[in-house]
Scaffold this motif. Structure first.
Motif, PDB file in Angstrom:
ATOM      1  N   ASP A   1       1.080  -1.301   0.119  1.00 38.39           N
ATOM      2  CA  ASP A   1      -0.401   0.358  -0.138  1.00 38.39           C
ATOM      3  C   ASP A   1       0.691   1.422   0.173  1.00 38.39           C
ATOM      4  OD1 ASP A   1       1.106   0.193   2.616  1.00 38.39           O
ATOM      5  OD2 ASP A   1      -0.827   0.094   3.600  1.00 38.39           O
ATOM      6  N   ASN A   2       2.164   1.435  -0.472  1.00 34.17           N
ATOM      7  CA  ASN A   2       2.960   2.085  -0.604  1.00 34.17           C
ATOM      8  C   ASN A   2       3.297   3.182   1.518  1.00 34.17           C
ATOM      9  OD1 ASN A   2       3.810   2.241  -2.378  1.00 34.17           O
ATOM     10  ND2 ASN A   2       1.963   3.313  -3.500  1.00 34.17           N
TER      11      ASN A   2
ATOM     12  N   SER B   1      -2.121   1.504  -5.523  1.00 32.32           N
ATOM     13  CA  SER B   1      -1.517   1.915  -4.470  1.00 32.32           C
ATOM     14  C   SER B   1      -0.804   2.767  -4.839  1.00 32.32           C
ATOM     15  CB  SER B   1      -0.190   0.912  -3.875  1.00 32.32           C
ATOM     16  OG  SER B   1      -1.587  -0.360  -3.270  1.00 32.32           O
TER      17      SER B   1
ATOM     18  N   ARG C   1      -2.534  -3.858  -8.237  1.00 32.33           N
ATOM     19  CA  ARG C   1      -3.009  -3.257  -6.757  1.00 32.33           C
ATOM     20  C   ARG C   1      -1.591  -2.523  -6.841  1.00 32.33           C
ATOM     21  NH1 ARG C   1      -2.839  -9.220  -5.324  1.00 32.33           N
ATOM     22  NH2 ARG C   1      -0.810  -9.358  -4.931  1.00 32.33           N
ATOM     23  N   ARG C   2      -0.417  -2.368  -7.397  1.00 28.91           N
ATOM     24  CA  ARG C   2       0.864  -1.489  -7.651  1.00 28.91           C
ATOM     25  C   ARG C   2      -0.161   0.262  -7.847  1.00 28.91           C
ATOM     26  NH1 ARG C   2       3.841  -0.299  -3.612  1.00 28.91           N
ATOM     27  NH2 ARG C   2       4.448  -2.564  -4.059  1.00 28.91           N
TER      28      ARG C   2
ATOM     29  N   SER D   1      -7.756   4.504  -0.274  1.00 27.20           N
ATOM     30  CA  SER D   1      -8.058   3.401  -1.274  1.00 27.20           C
ATOM     31  C   SER D   1      -9.521   2.487  -1.144  1.00 27.20           C
ATOM     32  CB  SER D   1      -6.812   2.634  -1.417  1.00 27.20           C
ATOM     33  OG  SER D   1      -6.945   2.509  -0.108  1.00 27.20           O
TER      34      SER D   1
END
Length: 736
Positions: free
Chosen positions: A95-96, A288, A284-285, A266
């Motif tokens: 999620d960074n 994120s 997902r990236r 998100s």
């Protein structure tokens, strides 16, 4: 890009000399790919570290901690017993939220060359995140030796308070002054007073107190028993004058809040899970990165353009990102429209290229912008942001039926429409042209804004005012959007007038821009209305907004997907047949994910879903070769080779908002996903799955007060849509 900040180098000699110095260039003295940067962002603060978690200063280095376009920390270097630790792994959370770097000691020797500590006995874990203008770090050290070890940890640091444009290569003749550092037992305050008379300060705090501390370094002398672990906490605050001791409590409280904020924002997005686990990582990236780049403005969420060079408000980038994600999270579009409306130009300002009704291009907060050394303090020099603003407003209304928001935006929409007539169409020919008002403004003001990106068939640079192809396509979309808005507001007569203008523009565009010999639309018309007879990706935007006649769409699709344009990874910005083609340039032959996503949407609009799927496959395969599965701003347009990845562009931003959104938009285009909030319909029009996907599950497809979960799967030669769950009065339709 739409950042008005980078110029590629000319690839051919031309009859007309190129500009002696590229505008606001970014020096390629070091490849970002080579440095394997790790990026973090929260609000108006971002950081770039290397894979060890260090920030190493030096010519061309973009590393450090930045806040509001100023580098508050330019050097941060950790050593163990005088040596740099060896990298074990370096990764961002999915999620960074945090960067984690696992390190270990190299072989360490005394002055006589005797081995004093064998490698891989001391483990260091650096955990770092940003929150509310601060950088938080926990450094955990553990001794895995069976003997007691003396470990000296040294951290050397510096704050140059360089303006972002200095970091990017602009040389300043005069600068402000650095104040004497204030050193306390557990903190250092570094300060600078700029020529704008503003004081900027970096406070670095440590817990526990270091054994030694001075203005540019701290040292911890540790005696670690076998398997003993120690933790240290560091807090680097931007413009935090009042000091406070960091602690494990403040670290974990801030970490909790940072993760909660990311999770909350998100959670608005629809969920995507597919049969391809690698593509799931890409999704997902992408999601994120989008929500990390999001900054909360009073009007709502706003995606900053990209890191490291463009972490600020850009009009064009945010508008296109909002279009790409409109199906996924309409609140992004709402925030973008609201913030841009609140900052719409109200008067003529030549230095800022501002005219009443015009929509922002770029905002900067640094010292150079404040002093006018660069024109971007509040800059309006993009020709398409105003058109995209109206276009997005119409699309937002179609997606959400949110009349209250559109009503509140109506004065800004009216002002934007007035700008088109009064300032956008400079010569009254029905096309919108650009040309800067001062020598300091940008030469080219469309998304391909390098100084050499608009040229004629022989390579000579076009002279303005320039009517570029995609801007006319956006104008068509703006007229259509205005018609949609006024029709739904019950103003049928006014809506009909905008539709008539759109149809008139369509005819004129076809006459002036389509070139039978090229098999596509020309790149632009110059100031003398001479066509720039160049095959470019810009033609794909005519498909995106629907200005192309169907018979033209067939020809344009064939040209875009031909070998000179489609290199296997995607459609090049300029075909390899053209005079200024250079696959390693910024705009003259490179591959841009967002550019390809818009082209694919245009292809799908005209029924060429197989071609859209080919673009999707190319970009997906490229992502499998890229660190973190993160599509960068651009990469080189060299031909795709078997079993080899794409060639990277050395100073591409990563993450970049509209590149992050590209895979999400490509998925929508292939699935033919559309929404009708008035009828409460979610529809899939001739859905097609690219070769690498056999099944896609979409959850929380929101429309009005209802939502649906659906699965799209391959069944023989067909694609079927199954409704898994529905909440509220909502229907899912499929057309073959």
């Amino acid at each position: 890009m739409s950042t008005a900040s980078v110029d590629s180098k000319p690839s051919v000699a031309s009859a007309e000399p190129a500009a002696p110095v590229a505008q606001f260039f970014i020096p390629a003295t070091a490849s970002l790919q080579e440095r394997r940067p790790r990026t973090l962002k929260h609000g108006d603060t971002f950081a770039v570290f290397d894979h060890n978690g260090d920030a190493l200063s030096g010519p061309g280095s973009p590393e450090g901690l930045f806040h509001r376009d100023t580098r508050y920390l330019s050097h941060f270097y950790l050593t163990i017993n005088g040596k740099r630790p060896m990298l074990l792994s370096s990764t961002l959370r999915e999620d960074n939220a945090t960067l984690t770097c696992d390190l270990t000691n190299p072989d360490l020797f005394d002055e006589k060359g005797k081995l004093t500590l064998g490698h891989d006995l001391i483990h260091l874990r650096r955990s770092r995140f940003l929150w509310n203008g601060g950088c938080y770090e926990r450094l955990a050290i553990r001794n895995y030796d069976d003997r007691r070890q003396h470990v000296r940890v040294e951290i050397v640091f510096a704050a140059d308070f360089a303006d972002l444009f200095e970091v990017r290569g602009t040389v300043r003749v005069r600068k402000g002054r650095h104040l004497t550092p204030v050193v306390e037992q557990d903190s250092i305050l570094l300060s600078y007073i700029g020529l704008d008379e503003r004081k900027r300060s970096t406070r670095i705090c440590f817990d526990p107190r270091p054994d030694q501390i001075c203005s540019d370094q701290v040292i911890y002398d540790l005696h670690l028993e076998p398997h003993e672990a120690r933790s240290f906490f560091i807090e680097i605050g931007c413009d935090r004058v009042a000091g406070r001791r960091p602690s494990h409590r403040s670290f974990f409280l801030a970490l909790r809040d940072a993760r909660r904020a990311l999770r909350s924002s998100s959670s608005r997005a629809a969920s995507i899970v597919t049969s391809n686990e690698i593509f799931n990582e890409v999704v997902r990236r992408s999601v994120s990165d989008l929500y990390m780049l999001m900054t909360d403005k009073p009007e709502g969420p706003y995606p900053y353009a990209g890191i490291p060079w463009f972490s600020t408000v850009f009009g064009r980038d945010a508008l296109i990102t909002a279009l790409e994600t409109l199906w996924l999270d309409p609140q992004i579009a709402r925030g973008v429209l609201g913030h841009l409306a609140a900052n719409q130009a109200a008067e003529i300002d030549p230095i800022a290229d501002a005219e009443p009704g015009k929509i922002l291009h770029e905002v900067r907060y640094g010292e150079m912008a404040e002093l006018g050394e660069v024109p971007f303090r509040r800059y309006y020099g993009s020709i398409d942001s105003t058109l995209l603003f109206v276009l997005l407003a119409g699309e937002y209304l179609k997606r959400t039926a949110d009349f209250a928001t559109i009503q509140s935006l109506l004065p800004a929409i009216e002002a934007a429409l007035a700008w088109i007539d009064e300032h956008g169409d400079r010569d009254g020919d029905g096309f919108v042209e650009y040309g800067r008002r001062t020598e300091e403004g940008l030469i080219n003001q469309a998304w391909k804004d390098s100084h050499d990106s608009i040229f004629h068939i022989d390579g000579t640079l076009a002279k303005g005012p320039i009517a570029i192809a995609e801007v006319q396509a956006y104008l068509y979309g703006a007229w259509q959007g205005a018609a949609e808005i006024f029709r739904r507001l019950g103003k049928a007569e006014r809506a009909a007038k905008f539709l008539a203008r759109a149809e008139g523009l369509r005819r004129a565009f076809d006459t002036s821009f389509f070139d039978e010999e090229l098999g596509t639309y020309v790149l632009a018309l110059d100031g003398n209305k001479r066509p720039c007879r160049v095959r470019s990706s810009n033609a794909g935007y005519a498909l995106f907004t629907g200005i192309a006649y169907p018979e033209r769409a067939r020809v344009v699709a064939r040209t875009l997907m031909g070998a000179s344009s489609f290199c296997g990874w995607g459609v090049r910005t300029i075909a390899s047949t053209e005079a200024r083609y250079n696959p390693m340039s910024y705009h003259n032959g490179s591959i841009w994910p967002h550019d390809n996503a818009l082209i694919a949407a245009g292809l799908a609009r005209y029924g060429y879903r197989a071609e859209a799927a080919r673009i999707f496959e190319g970009l997906f395969t490229a992502s499998t070769y890229i660190d973190l599965r993160r599509l960068p701003e651009l990469f080189c347009g060299l031909p795709r080779q078997h079993a080899q990845g794409p060639t990277f562009y050395p100073v591409a931003c990563s993450p970049q908002a509209w590149a992050a959104a590209a895979p999400l938009f490509l998925l929508q285009s292939c699935l033919g996903l559309d929404f009708d909030p008035n009828a409460q319909h979610v529809s899939f029009n001739e859905p097609q799955l690219p070769p690498f996907l056999d099944e896609v599950s979409l959850r929380r497809l929101q429309i009005g007060n209802g939502s649906a979960d659906v699965t799209i799967r391959r069944s023989g030669r067909h694609v079927v849509v199954d409704v898994i769950d529905r909440r509220g009065d909502i229907r899912v339709l499929t057309t073959a």
